[in-house]
Design an enzyme around this catalytic site. Sequence first.
Site, short mmCIF file in Angstrom:
data_model
loop_
_atom_site.label_atom_id
_atom_site.label_comp_id
_atom_site.label_asym_id
_atom_site.label_seq_id
_atom_site.Cartn_x
_atom_site.Cartn_y
_atom_site.Cartn_z
N ARG A 195 -1.26 1.48 -8.67
CA ARG A 195 -1.29 0.02 -8.74
C ARG A 195 -2.05 -0.42 -9.99
O ARG A 195 -3.16 0.02 -10.23
CB ARG A 195 -1.94 -0.57 -7.48
CG ARG A 195 -1.02 -0.52 -6.26
CD ARG A 195 -1.71 -1.01 -5.04
NE ARG A 195 -2.73 -0.06 -4.58
CZ ARG A 195 -3.58 -0.29 -3.59
NH1 ARG A 195 -3.54 -1.45 -2.95
NH2 ARG A 195 -4.47 0.61 -3.23
N GLY A 218 -7.55 -0.41 -14.48
CA GLY A 218 -6.42 -0.72 -13.59
C GLY A 218 -6.89 -0.62 -12.16
O GLY A 218 -8.07 -0.75 -11.87
N VAL A 252 -10.41 1.11 2.26
CA VAL A 252 -11.72 0.75 2.81
C VAL A 252 -11.74 1.01 4.31
O VAL A 252 -12.66 1.66 4.82
CB VAL A 252 -12.03 -0.74 2.49
CG1 VAL A 252 -13.27 -1.19 3.23
CG2 VAL A 252 -12.21 -0.93 0.99
N GLU A 310 -17.84 -4.03 0.62
CA GLU A 310 -17.87 -2.59 0.43
C GLU A 310 -17.80 -2.29 -1.06
O GLU A 310 -17.11 -2.97 -1.80
CB GLU A 310 -16.62 -2.02 1.13
CG GLU A 310 -16.50 -0.55 1.12
CD GLU A 310 -17.73 0.13 1.68
OE1 GLU A 310 -18.10 -0.14 2.82
OE2 GLU A 310 -18.34 0.91 0.92
N CYS A 355 -8.37 -3.17 -7.49
CA CYS A 355 -9.55 -4.03 -7.30
C CYS A 355 -9.94 -4.83 -8.54
O CYS A 355 -9.90 -6.06 -8.52
CB CYS A 355 -10.72 -3.19 -6.83
SG CYS A 355 -10.35 -2.30 -5.32
N LEU A 359 -17.19 0.97 -2.36
CA LEU A 359 -16.68 2.32 -2.61
C LEU A 359 -15.59 2.31 -3.68
O LEU A 359 -14.89 1.33 -3.87
CB LEU A 359 -16.14 2.95 -1.32
CG LEU A 359 -15.02 2.26 -0.54
CD1 LEU A 359 -13.66 2.61 -1.10
CD2 LEU A 359 -15.10 2.67 0.92
#
Length: 578
Positions: free
Chosen positions: A340, A270, A14, A159, A273, A161
């Site tokens: 991740r 996955g 970000v 955000e 976030c 995105l």
Amino acid sequence: MSNLAVSIIGAGFVGLTTAVVFAHKGIKTICVEIDKDRLNILKGRKAPFYEPDLDSMLKDCIDNNTISFTDDIDYAINNSNITFICVGTPQRDDGSIDLKYVRSAAISIGKALIDKSGYHLIVIKSTVTPGTNHMVKKVIEEYSNKRFGKDFGIISNPEFLREGSAIYDTLNPNFLLIGADNDRDAEILEELYTLLYKPNIPKIIKVNTYTAELVKYAINSFLATKISFINTIANICQRLPSVDVNTVASIIGLDPRIGPLFLKAGPGYGGSCLPKDVNALINFSKALGYDPILFKTVQEVNRLQKDAVLGLVNKLIENIEGKTIAVLGLAFKKDSDDIRESVSIKIIKDLLDKGCRVKVHDPMAIENAKKVFKDSIIYCKDKYECISDSDCCIILTEWDEYKELEPEHFKSMKSPIVIDARRVLDHEKFIDKVRFAAVGLGYKELLDYKIPSVSVNAIIEDKGKVLLVKRRKEPFKGYWSLPGGYVEYGESVEEALRREVKEEVGIDIEIDRLLNVYSDPFRHIAKHTIAIVYKASIVNGKISNNEEISDAKFFSKEEIPEILAFDHKKMIEDYLKV
Ligand code: UGA
């Protein structure tokens, strides 16, 4: 207003994307990164992670002198009038959010503000639970001895995105969300965004800070819910004849109440976030005294979806121990090197636990995977090397280059078995050429059941005797026969057998194994009709050798009636010989 200068704390996805987009539009931007390695990479004109267009834009901004990198937060604060907090908000072991980096950023900002004159606006972009804005306000007041509203302001500006399209999303937001406790702060940020986006200024929505903070979680949790929903539908589709979840999704997406996006079935969501944010919202909500069972189920469905993929593997390979499995795709999504919470990584761990040899390929994420698996798996330079000589290939990331694969490319496998967990392949091309299964794709063999062309019979044994039933319908009314019947549309053979025996004899059976397949084209009307003979045993059975129920009875070899409704003699004899 062109004297606006921005500082950004934290050069993650970000932070760095936001910084590069500001700088690219000519806004002077100072990026603060305290991780020495990351800072050195940035100073060396490279992004520390892969993101389309990021590297080239970053180089342009450095050349144009609109972006700079430092670990000196005092310098950054003193040379800017708006500071964005973009630090990570990891999860603790219990799943709740850990705000330690936000807090320490607030402390540093507070200390840096002590000697600064003029109004300074702080903007929280990190994903934070409702109430964090107020926590940051208190920390800054405490460490700066300055007053909120007079000397500084704080805004919550989440955000939206996505990794893999971070630059595009930042340049083309659906809307901008400004959570502010006073109009002055909201106006300053609005001015900055006007400068950034003019002449096409996105819709700006102004709310209070709690609302803005919650909206971020609401969106990510809704997206996760949509994915778990479509994966649930996919798992149902797989159990139906020729039903494809992609078709279902494309139709339900036409309903404006549902919409077409985030309805792509796969191995589960996955990334850094969705899993973390759903967890944080569950914990946050529980702390408020409300147990959000919906999100707990969304999470559970997602956890189990990898097993649905492994289920497809097990369906096509009897025993995977010792087999070589080719995994195409490691990143949690295409156009990213991020692994991740990637389902691919979890599946590889499971395969290793089951004693498989695992070969992997990914266009971007190999280096990150090496940090996890070291030399326990084989890293391949291209997809063809990965596929070659393997027993089964699983596609787990939707990279464009995997979409180009044709059935011929799998000929180098020992015996081609392909599992498309991302639905990147045209299944029509594959289904007859390789053993093929895909998430949400109805079972091909069931297509044959459209006409009742498979007849099934059970040999139910009890102490060397077999169970026969007396037929009730013409033309075989009154004759003895093995229990069984026809497979109905959409049923598996086993399901049909259990149903028929229950209907005919009133007992539940457990199917032990397939004994033989008999085919008698003269007797059966449909061309492909076969008789499948199962050995079955009775579950909690009411019927035994000494009893008769309705019109079913056990017979020993000698007692078997001379005339049977169907010519099962051979089957029965074969069975009793065993
Ligand atoms: C997500 C949100 O989409 C962004 O709006 C948000 O800003 C970001 O989190 C964040 O909080 O920072 P991201 O995690 O980058 O973005 O990626 P997504 O595109 O949301 O994908 C997440 C996972 O869901 C991936 O594993 C993806 O493969 C999976 N997914 C996505 C599906 O399985 N099916 C879909 O239809 C869409």
